[in-house]
Every structure is written in structure tokens, then in C-alpha cells.
Design a protein around this motif. Structure first.
Motif, mmCIF file in Angstrom:
data_model
loop_
_atom_site.group_PDB
_atom_site.id
_atom_site.type_symbol
_atom_site.label_atom_id
_atom_site.label_comp_id
_atom_site.label_asym_id
_atom_site.label_seq_id
_atom_site.Cartn_x
_atom_site.Cartn_y
_atom_site.Cartn_z
ATOM 1 N N LYS A 41 -15.767 -4.307 8.796
ATOM 2 C CA LYS A 41 -15.325 -3.186 9.629
ATOM 3 C C LYS A 41 -14.317 -2.347 8.865
ATOM 4 C CE LYS A 41 -13.064 -2.004 14.009
ATOM 5 N NZ LYS A 41 -12.506 -2.480 15.293
ATOM 6 N N GLU A 42 -14.448 -1.022 9.002
ATOM 7 C CA GLU A 42 -13.583 -0.095 8.273
ATOM 8 C C GLU A 42 -12.469 0.453 9.172
ATOM 9 O OE1 GLU A 42 -14.819 4.053 6.439
ATOM 10 O OE2 GLU A 42 -13.791 4.054 8.375
ATOM 11 N N TYR A 43 -11.297 0.618 8.585
ATOM 12 C CA TYR A 43 -10.134 1.156 9.289
ATOM 13 C C TYR A 43 -9.551 2.321 8.498
ATOM 14 C CZ TYR A 43 -10.287 -3.466 11.518
ATOM 15 O OH TYR A 43 -10.696 -4.604 12.172
ATOM 16 N N VAL A 44 -9.033 3.313 9.206
ATOM 17 C CA VAL A 44 -8.194 4.339 8.580
ATOM 18 C C VAL A 44 -6.762 3.840 8.644
ATOM 19 C CG1 VAL A 44 -7.384 6.722 8.672
ATOM 20 C CG2 VAL A 44 -9.766 6.206 9.220
ATOM 21 N N ASP A 45 -6.070 3.879 7.509
ATOM 22 C CA ASP A 45 -4.744 3.274 7.406
ATOM 23 C C ASP A 45 -3.644 4.315 7.590
ATOM 24 O OD1 ASP A 45 -2.529 1.768 6.900
ATOM 25 O OD2 ASP A 45 -3.048 1.246 4.832
ATOM 26 N N PHE A 46 -3.058 4.333 8.791
ATOM 27 C CA PHE A 46 -1.891 5.177 9.070
ATOM 28 C C PHE A 46 -0.589 4.364 8.987
ATOM 29 C CE2 PHE A 46 -4.201 8.468 11.999
ATOM 30 C CZ PHE A 46 -4.758 9.065 10.887
ATOM 31 N N ALA A 47 -0.687 3.091 8.614
ATOM 32 C CA ALA A 47 0.492 2.220 8.550
ATOM 33 C C ALA A 47 1.055 2.136 7.137
ATOM 34 C CB ALA A 47 0.145 0.823 9.062
ATOM 35 N N GLY A 48 0.173 2.148 6.162
ATOM 36 C CA GLY A 48 0.615 2.146 4.770
ATOM 37 C C GLY A 48 1.464 0.952 4.394
ATOM 38 N N GLY A 49 1.153 -0.200 4.991
ATOM 39 C CA GLY A 49 1.945 -1.382 4.661
ATOM 40 C C GLY A 49 3.399 -1.234 5.059
ATOM 41 N N ILE A 50 3.666 -0.500 6.134
ATOM 42 C CA ILE A 50 5.016 -0.126 6.606
ATOM 43 C C ILE A 50 5.702 0.762 5.557
ATOM 44 C CG2 ILE A 50 7.152 -0.846 7.739
ATOM 45 C CD1 ILE A 50 5.947 -3.520 8.322
ATOM 46 N N ALA A 51 5.109 1.925 5.332
ATOM 47 C CA ALA A 51 5.680 2.961 4.456
ATOM 48 C C ALA A 51 5.745 2.528 2.993
ATOM 49 C CB ALA A 51 7.061 3.396 4.949
ATOM 50 N N VAL A 52 4.891 1.596 2.608
ATOM 51 C CA VAL A 52 4.894 1.074 1.232
ATOM 52 C C VAL A 52 3.809 1.720 0.375
ATOM 53 C CG1 VAL A 52 4.430 -0.978 -0.166
ATOM 54 C CG2 VAL A 52 5.959 -1.137 1.811
ATOM 55 N N ASN A 53 2.579 1.743 0.893
ATOM 56 C CA ASN A 53 1.435 2.192 0.087
ATOM 57 C C ASN A 53 1.401 3.717 0.009
ATOM 58 O OD1 ASN A 53 0.647 -0.525 -0.125
ATOM 59 N ND2 ASN A 53 -0.491 -0.402 1.782
ATOM 60 N N CYS A 54 2.354 4.273 -0.738
ATOM 61 C CA CYS A 54 2.533 5.728 -0.745
ATOM 62 C C CYS A 54 1.392 6.460 -1.442
ATOM 63 C CB CYS A 54 3.872 6.099 -1.380
ATOM 64 S SG CYS A 54 4.041 5.574 -3.100
ATOM 65 N N LEU A 55 0.626 5.761 -2.269
ATOM 66 C CA LEU A 55 -0.547 6.362 -2.906
ATOM 67 C C LEU A 55 -1.839 5.734 -2.399
ATOM 68 C CD1 LEU A 55 0.711 6.680 -6.606
ATOM 69 C CD2 LEU A 55 0.891 8.338 -4.731
ATOM 70 N N GLY A 56 -1.760 5.105 -1.237
ATOM 71 C CA GLY A 56 -2.922 4.443 -0.679
ATOM 72 C C GLY A 56 -3.187 3.121 -1.387
ATOM 73 N N HIS A 57 -4.416 2.663 -1.258
ATOM 74 C CA HIS A 57 -4.799 1.370 -1.829
ATOM 75 C C HIS A 57 -5.530 1.571 -3.158
ATOM 76 C CE1 HIS A 57 -3.847 -0.860 1.902
ATOM 77 N NE2 HIS A 57 -4.217 0.263 2.498
ATOM 78 N N CYS A 58 -5.117 0.771 -4.149
ATOM 79 C CA CYS A 58 -5.824 0.711 -5.446
ATOM 80 C C CYS A 58 -5.918 2.083 -6.120
ATOM 81 C CB CYS A 58 -7.211 0.104 -5.272
ATOM 82 S SG CYS A 58 -7.197 -1.558 -4.564
ATOM 83 N N HIS A 59 -4.823 2.843 -6.098
ATOM 84 C CA HIS A 59 -4.814 4.137 -6.781
ATOM 85 C C HIS A 59 -5.057 3.919 -8.272
ATOM 86 C CE1 HIS A 59 -3.282 7.873 -8.516
ATOM 87 N NE2 HIS A 59 -3.437 8.426 -7.327
ATOM 88 N N PRO A 60 -5.905 4.723 -8.901
ATOM 89 C CA PRO A 60 -6.254 4.502 -10.306
ATOM 90 C C PRO A 60 -5.054 4.445 -11.253
ATOM 91 C CG PRO A 60 -7.734 6.113 -9.322
ATOM 92 C CD PRO A 60 -6.677 5.820 -8.295
ATOM 93 N N ALA A 61 -4.044 5.270 -11.026
ATOM 94 C CA ALA A 61 -2.874 5.261 -11.904
ATOM 95 C C ALA A 61 -2.129 3.936 -11.813
ATOM 96 C CB ALA A 61 -1.936 6.417 -11.551
ATOM 97 N N MET A 62 -2.084 3.360 -10.618
ATOM 98 C CA MET A 62 -1.412 2.079 -10.435
ATOM 99 C C MET A 62 -2.221 0.942 -11.034
ATOM 100 S SD MET A 62 -0.081 2.536 -6.517
ATOM 101 C CE MET A 62 0.463 0.843 -6.442
#
Length: 404
Positions: A41-62
Motif C-alpha cells: 500500500k502506498e502513502y503520501v508522506d506529510f509527516a517527514g519522520g517528524i520534520a526530519v526527511n527534508c529531502l524526502g526518502h532516498c534522495h539521490p544526493a544523500m
């Protein structure tokens, strides 16, 4: 995503200390602002790990920074320094008021260092009687015993025995109460430039300037806890930049590593000089892996495009939430700055913020709460516009089920 589940949510209750009660589903993959659970199941993430995932998940630069550093050097201890830590410190000092950086693993540790430094600075300069720390009711500064006592929510610090002393609390935005409490015994005032956990509360400009003036009058340090507001969250690299007030010490974490654990305390050279070798430390602080990732995050976040984009997304969120409210009349206030947004429920739905969080998850969108009456949104700073539209459509479906 395989449905051949090797571990399930029920296993959590068999092996974990029960201080958390996580959702029934288990996320297994993230990409950008979308997350998938074990069932696919897919979710849109408006939580961001409690304001942590500022570039989303698995950003290429990271991913690139972590992979490259992971093939070079993982850990040394603070007997040695390392190149990523020095480079990250150079970038932080060049972009802020600060001249010195101390690295830790979390926001709590960054605040712990800030509070210990304030006490040591006061002791060295003024003697043992200048030890009072003032914080604000409903504030949150971490879960170590020192930081949780300084935080303005007694329920989090009660029940663990005698608390650290010389810590006082007053109401946020109440300058008169602070003025009455402060004296030459005050060594520091610690505040969030926008209260997060306490309900997403913005300070008045007069309050912030008044706190700075009172600290100057009483020779006290002003500590800004920017763990949640910092690193682009408000549309500035740090929130203090928009307030016309500069702190003496600043703590930063959460978004600093974009999901990799890291925290930092920023301050001036003169104040930093009071933490001489041996006075404070951290085994993992300044870890090459963490600093390499944080440096990559910095290079994406601290750009005019990213910071301006935060303000654009703020408007998109607030306008859409206002439209939802016009249809369902569930919010008494929609507030916050940048992508730290709080929607306070009306009295008819008082105490039900978690019901909305759960209903939203059922509809495929992750949100947060900030107390029993406020729904909080802290998505990626670069969340695509179409993800905002889709996520808020799912959120509205959840609202309709509860308020329709």
C-alpha cells in the motif's frame, strides 16, 4: 513488495520496550514523498519522520554521499577529527551567526550540550549563583533527564525521581511573566522560535525582541532550539534569520541529516571557549558518515530555489486546508511557518487529533499531531506539487469520514 512477511507488527510487542505504540502497518520502502508498507500500500508522506526527511526518502544526493563515505571511513572517535565534519562545520559557520560547532547525534544531545555550556559559561564568568535556566510552558527540548526537565511539559519528566534544579517555566509569548522571573541569577533562556510539539505556536515579534533584550540586561545567554524549525523548515536556513534576533547558542538536528542521525550546537568562539577538552563529549558526535550525509543535505537545502520553494508550498498547503475547512468546518486556526503547519481543531472535535491521524493513514496519507487538538504537517521541503494535491485529497477523504 513481497507479502512473504518475515516480521510482523505483532512481533514488535514481543521484543520491544512498550514506550511506543506504532501503527499497525510497517513501512518498508520510501521514494521522494511516497512510502510503501509490507502489503504494497502506498502513502503520501506529510509527516517527514517528524520534520526530519527534508529531502524526502532516498534522495539521490544523500544516497551518493552515504555510499561514497561508506566506502571510505565510518568511525574514528573524537581522538581524531575527519574531513566531512570539518567541511560541514565550515558550511554551518559560514551560513550563520556561529563561529564554532559541536556535533552530537540528536536534538536532545545538542540541547544538552547547549544547556551545559550555558551553565559552564555562567560559572566561569559570574560564579555558582548564576545558574537559573528559564524555559517556556509547552516547550519540548528532548528526552534526556536534563532536557526533558527544561522542556515545559511536566508529564514527560514526572515520575523519574528528583529533577535537575534551578529550572523555571513561564508562558510562551508572555514577556511580562519572563521579565518578572529573570534576575542576575539567570544564566540562560531557552526557546523555540516557533513552538512545534506545543501546538505550532508563533511568537510575536515584540516577544522575541523582548526576550533578547532581557537576556542582554541580565547577562544571560539566549538559546534557540531550532531542532524542528531549522535547516529550511520555515523557508529560511534557520528561523532566527526572519526574526531580527540572533541567539547566543543554537541547537539543530532533525532535518540536518535528512534522516541520518546527527545534531549540532552552534555558538560563538567566545562562548565555546568554556567547553575545554574533557568538559563534554560524544563518542559518535562528528561521525564521518553522518557529516558526509548532512553536508550533501546542506548543499541542496541552502539554495534560493529550495528555500523559496518552501514558501510556495506553504501557501499551497494553507490554501488547500482552508478550502477543506470551508467545506467541513473542523479547524479553528491554520497556522505555522513554511512547512511546519498546524491545523487546530474546533471545540466540536477537541481531543481528537489522533483520530484524524489514524483516519488519514487509512486513506493513504501520513500526518502528525501536536498535542490532542492540533494536526501537524511537516513534509519534505521539496515535495512535488502533485504529491501535495494527492495527499490533501486523501486527507479530505479522511476528514469527510470523521466530520461528514
Amino acid at each position: 513488495m513481497s507479502k512473504n512477511l518475515s516480521v510482523q507488527r505483532a512481533d514488535f510487542d514481543e521484543v520491544m520496550v512498550p514506550n511506543y505504540n506504532p501503527a499497525n502497518m510497517i513501512p518498508v520502502k520510501g521514494e521522494g514523498s511516497r512510502v510503501w508498507d509490507q502489503e504494497g500500500k502506498e502513502y503520501v508522506d506529510f509527516a517527514g519522520g517528524i520534520a526530519v526527511n527534508c529531502l524526502g526518502h532516498c534522495h539521490p544526493a544523500m544516497v551518493k554521499a552515504l555510499t561514497e563515505q561508506g566506502n571510505k571511513l565510518w568511525h574514528l572517535s573524537n581522538v581524531f577529527t575527519n574531513e566531512p565534519a570539518i567541511r560541514l562545520a565550515q558550511k554551518l559557520t559560514s551560513a550563520t551567526f556561529a563561529e564554532r560547532v559541536y556535533f552530537a547525534n540528536s536534538g536532545a544531545e545538542a540541547n544538552e550540550a547547549a544547556l551545559k555550556l550555558a551553565r559552564r559559561w555562567a560559572l566561569d564568568n559570574y560564579g555558582e549563583t548564576k545558574n537559573q535556566i528559564i524555559s517556556f510552558n509547552k516547550s519540548f527540548h528532548g528526552r534526556t533527564f536534563f532536557t526533558v526537565t527544561v522542556g515545559g511539559q511536566a508529564a514527560y519528566s514526572d515520575g523519574f525521581g528528583p529533577k535537575p534544579g534551578a529550572i523555571e517555566h513561564v508562558d510562551y509569548n508572555d514577556l511580562a511573566a519572563l521579565e518578572q522571573l529573570m534576575s542576575e541569577k539567570t544564566c540562560a533562556v531557552i526557546m523555540e522560535p516557533l513552538q512545534g510539539e506545543g501546538g505550532v505556536i508563533t511568537p510575536s515579534a515584540e516577544f522575541v525582541k523582548g526576550v533578547r533584550e532581557l537576556c542582554d540586561r541580565h547577562n544571560a545567554l539566549l538559546i534557540f532550539d531550532e531542532v524542528q524549525t531549522g535547516f529550511g523548515r520555515t523557508g529560511h536556513l534557520y528561523a532566527y534569520e526572519a526574526l531580527g534576533v540572533t541567539p547566543d547558542i543554537l541547537s539543530t538536528a532533525k532535518a540536518l541529516g535528512g534522516g541520518f542521525p546527527i545534531g549540532a550546537m552552534l555558538t560563538t568562539a567566545a562562548i565555546a571557549s568554556h567547553l575545554k577538552p574533557g568538559t563534554h563529549g560524544s563518542t559518535y558526535g562528528g561521525n564521518p558518515l553522518a557529516c558526509a550525509v548532512a553536508e550533501a543535505v546542506f548543499d541542496v537545502v541552502n539554495t534560493p530555489e529550495t528555500l523559496a520553494g518552501v514558501k510556495q508550498r506553504e501557501q499551497q498547503f494553507k490554501e488547500a486546508l482552508a478550502a477543506i475547512n470551508a467545506r467541513y468546518n473542523i479547524f479553528k486556526d491554520i497556522r505555522g511557518q513554511g512547512l511546519l503547519i498546524g491545523a487546530e481543531l474546533t471545540d466540536a472535535f477537541a481531543g481528537k487529533s489522533r483520530d484524524f491521524l489514524n483516519a488519514a493513514a487509512d486513506e493513504g496519507v501520513m500526518v502528525l499531531v501536536a498535542g490532542p487538538n492540533v494536526i501537524r504537517f511537516t513534509p519534505s521541503l521539496i515535495i512535488p506539487e502533485q504529491d501535495i494535491v494527492e495527499g490533501l485529497a486523501r486527507f479530505e477523504r479522511a476528514v469527510a469520514k470523521l466530520a461528514g
